[in-house]
Design a protein around this motif. Structure first.
Motif, PDB file in Angstrom:
ATOM      1  N   LEU A  32       0.796  -1.222   0.000  1.00  0.00           N
ATOM      2  CA  LEU A  32       0.000   0.000   0.000  1.00  0.00           C
ATOM      3  C   LEU A  32       0.834   1.280   0.000  1.00  0.00           C
ATOM      4  O   LEU A  32       0.281   2.374   0.126  1.00  0.00           O
ATOM      5  N   LYS A  33       2.133   1.153  -0.151  1.00  0.00           N
ATOM      6  CA  LYS A  33       3.007   2.328  -0.090  1.00  0.00           C
ATOM      7  C   LYS A  33       2.547   3.433  -1.034  1.00  0.00           C
ATOM      8  O   LYS A  33       2.620   4.610  -0.702  1.00  0.00           O
ATOM      9  N   TYR A  34       2.066   3.071  -2.208  1.00  0.00           N
ATOM     10  CA  TYR A  34       1.645   4.061  -3.207  1.00  0.00           C
ATOM     11  C   TYR A  34       0.143   4.013  -3.470  1.00  0.00           C
ATOM     12  O   TYR A  34      -0.306   4.360  -4.555  1.00  0.00           O
ATOM     13  N   ILE A  35      -0.628   3.570  -2.482  1.00  0.00           N
ATOM     14  CA  ILE A  35      -2.075   3.473  -2.625  1.00  0.00           C
ATOM     15  C   ILE A  35      -2.711   4.429  -1.614  1.00  0.00           C
ATOM     16  O   ILE A  35      -2.422   4.328  -0.417  1.00  0.00           O
ATOM     17  N   GLY A  94      -5.995  -1.148 -13.581  1.00  0.00           N
ATOM     18  CA  GLY A  94      -5.403  -1.143 -12.248  1.00  0.00           C
ATOM     19  C   GLY A  94      -4.798  -2.499 -11.959  1.00  0.00           C
ATOM     20  O   GLY A  94      -5.254  -3.522 -12.476  1.00  0.00           O
ATOM     21  N   TYR A  95      -3.753  -2.497 -11.138  1.00  0.00           N
ATOM     22  CA  TYR A  95      -3.106  -3.766 -10.789  1.00  0.00           C
ATOM     23  C   TYR A  95      -2.412  -3.636  -9.451  1.00  0.00           C
ATOM     24  O   TYR A  95      -1.947  -2.570  -9.070  1.00  0.00           O
ATOM     25  N   ILE A 106       4.986 -10.832 -13.687  1.00  0.00           N
ATOM     26  CA  ILE A 106       3.554 -11.125 -13.570  1.00  0.00           C
ATOM     27  C   ILE A 106       2.713  -9.898 -13.897  1.00  0.00           C
ATOM     28  O   ILE A 106       1.678 -10.003 -14.553  1.00  0.00           O
ATOM     29  N   GLY A 107       3.166  -8.716 -13.474  1.00  0.00           N
ATOM     30  CA  GLY A 107       2.425  -7.491 -13.781  1.00  0.00           C
ATOM     31  C   GLY A 107       2.290  -7.272 -15.273  1.00  0.00           C
ATOM     32  O   GLY A 107       1.210  -6.938 -15.778  1.00  0.00           O
ATOM     33  N   TYR A 108       3.373  -7.488 -15.991  1.00  0.00           N
ATOM     34  CA  TYR A 108       3.355  -7.356 -17.446  1.00  0.00           C
ATOM     35  C   TYR A 108       2.447  -8.418 -18.068  1.00  0.00           C
ATOM     36  O   TYR A 108       1.587  -8.109 -18.910  1.00  0.00           O
ATOM     37  N   GLU A 109       2.630  -9.663 -17.663  1.00  0.00           N
ATOM     38  CA  GLU A 109       1.859 -10.777 -18.238  1.00  0.00           C
ATOM     39  C   GLU A 109       0.354 -10.570 -18.038  1.00  0.00           C
ATOM     40  O   GLU A 109      -0.438 -10.716 -18.972  1.00  0.00           O
ATOM     41  N   ALA A 110      -0.035 -10.211 -16.820  1.00  0.00           N
ATOM     42  CA  ALA A 110      -1.456  -9.991 -16.526  1.00  0.00           C
ATOM     43  C   ALA A 110      -1.961  -8.727 -17.226  1.00  0.00           C
ATOM     44  O   ALA A 110      -3.081  -8.711 -17.740  1.00  0.00           O
ATOM     45  N   ILE A 123     -14.306  -1.074 -24.332  1.00  0.00           N
ATOM     46  CA  ILE A 123     -13.320  -0.138 -23.786  1.00  0.00           C
ATOM     47  C   ILE A 123     -12.227  -0.006 -24.841  1.00  0.00           C
ATOM     48  O   ILE A 123     -11.532  -0.976 -25.135  1.00  0.00           O
ATOM     49  N   ASN A 124     -12.106   1.183 -25.425  1.00  0.00           N
ATOM     50  CA  ASN A 124     -11.182   1.391 -26.532  1.00  0.00           C
ATOM     51  C   ASN A 124      -9.898   2.120 -26.153  1.00  0.00           C
ATOM     52  O   ASN A 124      -9.018   2.287 -26.986  1.00  0.00           O
ATOM     53  N   GLU A 125      -9.826   2.586 -24.925  1.00  0.00           N
ATOM     54  CA  GLU A 125      -8.586   3.171 -24.429  1.00  0.00           C
ATOM     55  C   GLU A 125      -8.568   3.022 -22.918  1.00  0.00           C
ATOM     56  O   GLU A 125      -9.604   2.818 -22.292  1.00  0.00           O
ATOM     57  N   ALA A 126      -7.375   3.097 -22.359  1.00  0.00           N
ATOM     58  CA  ALA A 126      -7.225   2.889 -20.926  1.00  0.00           C
ATOM     59  C   ALA A 126      -6.189   3.851 -20.368  1.00  0.00           C
ATOM     60  O   ALA A 126      -5.277   4.284 -21.074  1.00  0.00           O
ATOM     61  N   ILE A 127      -6.368   4.155 -19.095  1.00  0.00           N
ATOM     62  CA  ILE A 127      -5.381   4.945 -18.369  1.00  0.00           C
ATOM     63  C   ILE A 127      -4.857   4.121 -17.204  1.00  0.00           C
ATOM     64  O   ILE A 127      -5.451   3.093 -16.837  1.00  0.00           O
ATOM     65  N   ALA A 128      -3.763   4.569 -16.637  1.00  0.00           N
ATOM     66  CA  ALA A 128      -3.260   4.048 -15.370  1.00  0.00           C
ATOM     67  C   ALA A 128      -2.897   5.262 -14.533  1.00  0.00           C
ATOM     68  O   ALA A 128      -2.201   6.163 -15.014  1.00  0.00           O
ATOM     69  N   LEU A 129      -3.413   5.323 -13.325  1.00  0.00           N
ATOM     70  CA  LEU A 129      -3.135   6.422 -12.404  1.00  0.00           C
ATOM     71  C   LEU A 129      -2.107   5.929 -11.400  1.00  0.00           C
ATOM     72  O   LEU A 129      -2.390   5.039 -10.599  1.00  0.00           O
ATOM     73  N   ILE A 130      -0.913   6.510 -11.450  1.00  0.00           N
ATOM     74  CA  ILE A 130       0.201   5.994 -10.658  1.00  0.00           C
ATOM     75  C   ILE A 130       0.768   7.109  -9.786  1.00  0.00           C
ATOM     76  O   ILE A 130       1.209   8.146 -10.310  1.00  0.00           O
ATOM     77  N   LEU A 131       0.745   6.894  -8.473  1.00  0.00           N
ATOM     78  CA  LEU A 131       1.275   7.895  -7.559  1.00  0.00           C
ATOM     79  C   LEU A 131       2.744   8.146  -7.841  1.00  0.00           C
ATOM     80  O   LEU A 131       3.493   7.218  -8.178  1.00  0.00           O
ATOM     81  N   LEU A 132       3.142   9.412  -7.695  1.00  0.00           N
ATOM     82  CA  LEU A 132       4.531   9.796  -7.941  1.00  0.00           C
ATOM     83  C   LEU A 132       5.476   8.932  -7.114  1.00  0.00           C
ATOM     84  O   LEU A 132       5.218   8.670  -5.941  1.00  0.00           O
ATOM     85  N   GLY A 133       6.531   8.480  -7.753  1.00  0.00           N
ATOM     86  CA  GLY A 133       7.538   7.671  -7.073  1.00  0.00           C
ATOM     87  C   GLY A 133       7.361   6.179  -7.233  1.00  0.00           C
ATOM     88  O   GLY A 133       8.267   5.410  -6.905  1.00  0.00           O
ATOM     89  N   ASN A 134       6.224   5.727  -7.741  1.00  0.00           N
ATOM     90  CA  ASN A 134       5.964   4.293  -7.877  1.00  0.00           C
ATOM     91  C   ASN A 134       6.573   3.791  -9.193  1.00  0.00           C
ATOM     92  O   ASN A 134       5.884   3.578 -10.190  1.00  0.00           O
ATOM     93  N   LYS A 135       7.878   3.617  -9.179  1.00  0.00           N
ATOM     94  CA  LYS A 135       8.618   3.241 -10.388  1.00  0.00           C
ATOM     95  C   LYS A 135       8.229   1.848 -10.890  1.00  0.00           C
ATOM     96  O   LYS A 135       8.223   1.604 -12.101  1.00  0.00           O
ATOM     97  N   GLY A 136       7.913   0.939  -9.978  1.00  0.00           N
ATOM     98  CA  GLY A 136       7.512  -0.403 -10.393  1.00  0.00           C
ATOM     99  C   GLY A 136       6.253  -0.383 -11.243  1.00  0.00           C
ATOM    100  O   GLY A 136       6.206  -0.989 -12.317  1.00  0.00           O
ATOM    101  N   SER A 137       5.233   0.324 -10.779  1.00  0.00           N
ATOM    102  CA  SER A 137       3.981   0.409 -11.541  1.00  0.00           C
ATOM    103  C   SER A 137       4.168   1.179 -12.837  1.00  0.00           C
ATOM    104  O   SER A 137       3.552   0.849 -13.851  1.00  0.00           O
TER     105      SER A 137
END
Length: 167
Positions: A32-35, A94-95, A106-110, A123-137
């Protein structure tokens, strides 16, 4: 209901039996560090999320976060899938995964498998909302073909918004 499968994973609807996994994904501080929000402290909270958020999304939109089950051990190890973000009027990929499964692709595969099913739900386009600093996501978003679009605020936090056109 199974949405799709990969060599190692099954993406499927969450079921009532998955509330312990939902609790784990929402209670481990490292996850939950970036949630935004506080960690869950009770399984009852996970049951409420299952009923009032996940199941409701399936009923109202036909889609929602999908459980990611690891074929090798049969455990739900995370989630990956679409959810409608009212504040942006867009659908987010979201993941989230348990730490012992990080760094294994696994994140890439899923993510790739999930995005391939988005058009089944119109759904023809998607976003990902990623908190600043979350380099993994951010790395996962880039690997699945998303590009950084802009910076915004979400739930009181600064986020990088990644975007991908699917159609």
């Amino acid at each position: 209901m199974i949405i799709t499968e990969t060599d190692r994973l099954v993406l499927r609807h969450f079921e009532e039996k998955d509330t312990k996994a939902i609790f784990l994904l929402n209670s481990i501080p490292e996850v939950l560090k970036y949630i935004p929000g506080e960690p869950m402290t009770s399984i009852v909270q996970a049951e409420q999320i299952f009923e009032n958020v996940i199941t409701k999304s399936y009923q109202e939109r036909g889609y929602g976060r999908w459980a990611v089950e690891h074929k090798a051990d049969g455990k739900v190890i995370g989630f990956c899938g679409p959810t409608f973000i009212t504040e942006f009027n867009e659908v987010e990929l979201g993941y989230r995964y348990l730490p012992q499964y990080w760094g294994q692709g696994i994140g890439y595969e899923a993510g790739v498998a999930a995005l391939e099913r988005f058009q089944d739900y119109h759904i023809n386009e998607a976003i990902a909302l990623i908190l600043l600093g979350n380099k993994g996501s951010e790395g996962v978003a880039r690997k699945v073909g998303m590009a950084e679009r802009n910076r915004a605020k979400f739930m009181g936090h600064k986020v990088n918004v990644f975007h991908k056109v699917l159609a």
